[in-house]
Design an enzyme around this catalytic site. Structure first.
Site, short mmCIF file in Angstrom:
data_model
loop_
_atom_site.label_atom_id
_atom_site.label_comp_id
_atom_site.label_asym_id
_atom_site.label_seq_id
_atom_site.Cartn_x
_atom_site.Cartn_y
_atom_site.Cartn_z
N LYS A 155 47.37 25.29 27.73
CA LYS A 155 46.56 26.22 26.97
C LYS A 155 47.38 26.88 25.86
O LYS A 155 46.89 27.15 24.77
CB LYS A 155 45.97 27.29 27.89
CG LYS A 155 44.92 26.79 28.87
CD LYS A 155 44.34 27.95 29.65
CE LYS A 155 43.27 27.49 30.64
NZ LYS A 155 43.85 26.72 31.76
N GLU A 189 45.91 36.87 26.58
CA GLU A 189 44.93 36.95 25.50
C GLU A 189 44.23 38.30 25.56
O GLU A 189 43.99 38.84 26.64
CB GLU A 189 43.86 35.86 25.64
CG GLU A 189 44.32 34.47 25.30
CD GLU A 189 43.19 33.45 25.41
OE1 GLU A 189 42.08 33.85 25.86
OE2 GLU A 189 43.40 32.29 25.06
N ARG A 224 39.43 15.85 29.57
CA ARG A 224 38.83 15.11 30.69
C ARG A 224 37.33 15.26 30.60
O ARG A 224 36.80 15.98 29.76
CB ARG A 224 39.30 15.69 32.02
CG ARG A 224 39.07 17.19 32.15
CD ARG A 224 39.45 17.73 33.51
NE ARG A 224 39.54 19.17 33.54
CZ ARG A 224 38.51 20.00 33.68
NH1 ARG A 224 37.29 19.50 33.76
NH2 ARG A 224 38.67 21.30 33.72
#
Length: 674
Positions: free
Chosen positions: A116, A200, A292
């Site tokens: 990420k 974040e 995926r």
């Protein structure tokens, strides 16, 4: 096209891939752990190979064992499904090095997107909006604490690798940061084998909208429109739909173009998902890219009419994408929910056990079931407790929601507890029906969806009494049922007497209470006396799991399903479980912990022991951490005192309700071990 592939996964995704292979004439090879030797995906596959012990680290996460199984079976390619090794770049490289095809993106693209942190840096460099935060390599507590203070609170902690809501925490104060970080890192390490995190800024009241992308080896990249996944509990998606009720045509186009640009920036091949958070004003921010196929891909398939697994296989075999962007179809509205073995009334603790019954709605063009288990199978403590995915489709959103409610009413599970009642409440809740739910709504208003089992109405209790009286096994003792003269009054077990019928007493446990009833009558006609009402039941009939009857002259039709002395009634809006108690059974229930005993709240593994025998503890003190089905739970002291006994250690597997520890009185004196 391939002639044989190996599926490096389990459960419903393995079954899904196997069925597509069968349709295309491709032989399938399943892998299984010791806990999965008799699983449905093993039974469906053409071949199967064992790869190790029940824990994922001993089987499904052993890349070398998976590749060896593929080579021994003669498979040409490996489909990773989702979870486990599906986003592991090292595994993708090892597959290629073994001369096999990895059915997914290239390892180089995966490596850039699998983190990420790396994905966020890449998107920022490409001009894609990102949320402020920190994704650096320095993972020391001092640096992360400093960056948390700089970013500001509330703050989101995320595992840098993996997905599915694992390793995510919201922190509101700096003083809570260190313990939240420790828990996040431990959960990430257990789920993904890596404990790197990123920070974040937490966006308040966001929507979660993701774009399905597909690329091929010929430079073509398109998107297959969006899915909204804003209905979440603790970052776990519980309802997904397409199209999003929030997006405008302009915002849909902008997000689709941003997702395609992100995929093109890394030369993306095969299926992927670009996930965004969207603020109430329509501003969207990159969140992550999953390299995926997603759990919710059937939603896209239902509105597009496409088979995304077939697309994966064709792209991996070198074929170009079947459609151009302007040719991508979209018809109607689709919704998916996930049926889990878990108990919403106890904080959604995962459940396990044998599925004594599993009734799901029959598949139709509008209703799809993706399941990895059947009746008789076992939900184990080692893996995600999903039983099935229920996907519905209709012309528009209101009709799709109505179809979802109907399909859920047709579901029945006997064995482990499930979230069925929770899903039914979700499908009827105004925030969902009106399309105004955000990612935090369920956590803020959970009591609106999980209010515990409401007391049954007198009419439902009367219907339950009729159902128990009508079921064949309740018609009387076996000796009477086998009498040669079926019409003789002596063959009846309904209280018949020469000078009038005796009342039949029933004790039902429902809604957390015991309800006493006396039924007088026979053959579908009874007067049922309850504690606070007397009702007349007439013309009662039970056939094929449907109870038809009249109560005080009003007609009722309910679904009635038995599991031993347990009955589940469903009136089309609500499901009510009831249990028939023996007449001599008492009503009391011990709490099992008033004496300081600490029982396992679920089956699972002890991952961390945080206290020692002889230690003084206060109520709420953390004693140990358990993990089951990818979820962590902290077990705390139930009272003030001294930890007089500690019966488990780190790594131990325990069943539900096993005695873990005992907190004795404060006057307890710990003794040294002999």
């Amino acid at each position: 096209m391939f002639t044989k592939i190996l599926i490096a996964n389990r459960g419903e995704i393995a079954c899904r891939v196997i069925r597509t292979c069968r349709r295309l004439g491709i032989a399938s090879v399943a892998v299984y752990s010791d806990a999965d030797a008799g699983a449905l995906h093993v039974r469906l596959a053409d071949e199967a190979c064992g790869i190790g012990g029940p824990a994922p680290a001993d089987s499904y996460l052993r890349g070398a064992a998976v590749i060896d199984a593929a080579l021994r079976s003669g498979a040409q390619a490996i489909h990773p499904g989702y979870g486990f090794l599906s986003e592991n770049a090292e595994f993708a490289e090892a597959v290629a090095a073994a001369g096999l095809v990895f059915i997914g993106p290239r390892a180089a693209s995966m490596r850039r997107m699998g983190s990420k942190a790396g994905a966020k840096q890449l998107m920022a460099g490409a001009g894609v909006p990102v949320v402020p935060g920190y994704n650096g390599e320095d993972q020391s507590l001092a640096t992360l604490s400093r960056e948390a203070a700089r970013t500001g609170f509330p703050l989101m902690l995320k595992a840098a690798h993996g997905g599915g809501g694992k390793g995510m925490r919201v922190v509101h104060r700096l003083e809570d940061f260190a313990p939240a970080l420790e828990s996040c890192q431990r959960e990430a390490r257990n789920a993904f084998g890596r404990d790197r995190v990123l920070l974040e800024r937490y966006v308040a009241s966001p929507r979660h909208i993701e774009i399905q992308v597909f690329g091929d080896a010929h430079g073509n990249v398109i998107h297959l429109n969006e899915r909204e996944c804003s209905a979440q509990r603790r970052y776990q998606k519980v309802l997904e739909e397409s199209p999003s009720p929030f997006l405008t045509p302009a915002l849909r186009q902008a997000m689709g173009e941003a997702a395609v640009a992100a995929a093109r920036a890394i030369d993306y091949v095969n299926a992927g998902t670009v996930e965004f958070i969207v603020d109430p004003d329509g501003g969207f921010y990159f969140m992550e890219i999953n390299t995926r196929l997603q759990v919710e891909h059937p939603v896209t398939e239902m509105v597009s009419g496409l088979d995304l697994v077939e697309w994966q296989l064709r792209v991996a075999a070198g074929e170009p994408l079947p459609l151009a962007q302007e040719q991508v179809p979209r018809h109607g509205h689709a919704i998916e929910v996930r049926l889990y073995a878990e108990d919403p009334d106890t904080g959604f603790l995962p459940a396990s056990g044998t599925l004594r019954a599993l009734d799901l709605p029959p598949p139709t063009p509008q209703v799809r079931i993706d399941a990895g288990v059947e009746a008789g199978d076992t939900v184990t403590v080692f893996y995600d407790p999903m039983i099935a995915k229920l996907i519905v489709h209709d012309a528009d959103r209101p009709r799709a929601l109505a179809r979802l409610r109907t399909a859920l009413a047709q579901c029945h599970v006997a064995g482990p507890k499930t979230n069925l009642a929770f899903l039914e409440a979700l499908a009827r809740h105004p925030a969902v029906v009106e399309g105004r739910i955000d990612t935090g709504y369920l956590d803020r208003h959970l009591d609106e969806f999980v209010a515990g089992q409401a007391p049954p109405t007198p009419a439902l209790l009367a219907a339950a009494c009729a159902a128990f009286l009508l079921r064949p096994e309740d018609a009387g003792p076996a000796a009477l049922r086998s009498a040669t003269d079926a019409h003789s009054p002596w063959s009846r077990g309904d209280g018949w007497r020469l000078h009038g019928r005796a009342g039949r007493r029933l004790r039902l446990h429902a809604g957390g209470q015991v309800h006493n009833a006396v039924a007088t009558g026979h053959g579908g006609d009874w007067r049922i006396a309850l504690a606070d009402a007397t009702l007349d039941v007439s013309a009662a009939r039970l056939a094929d799991g449907v109870l038809d009857l009249r109560i005080d002259g009003q007609g009722h039709r309910l679904v009635a399903r038995f599991d031993g002395d347990t009955l589940e009634l469903h009136d089309g809006h609500r499901r009510l479980p009831l249990r028939l108690l023996p007449a001599e059974r008492g009503e009391g229930r011990g709490d099992g912990g008033g004496d300081g005993r600490v029982l396992a709240p679920m089956p699972g593994r002890v991952v961390l022991v945080k206290a020692t025998a002889g230690q003084a503890v206060a109520v709420g003190t953390e004693l140990l951490v358990m993990e089951a089905m990818k979820m962590e739970l902290t077990v705390r002291a139930p009272r003030d005192g001294v930890l007089s006994e500690l019966r488990v250690g780190s790594g131990d597997f325990v069943e539900a309700d096993v005695l873990l520890a005992v907190v004795g009185d404060a006057g307890y004196a710990a003794t040294e071990p002999a």
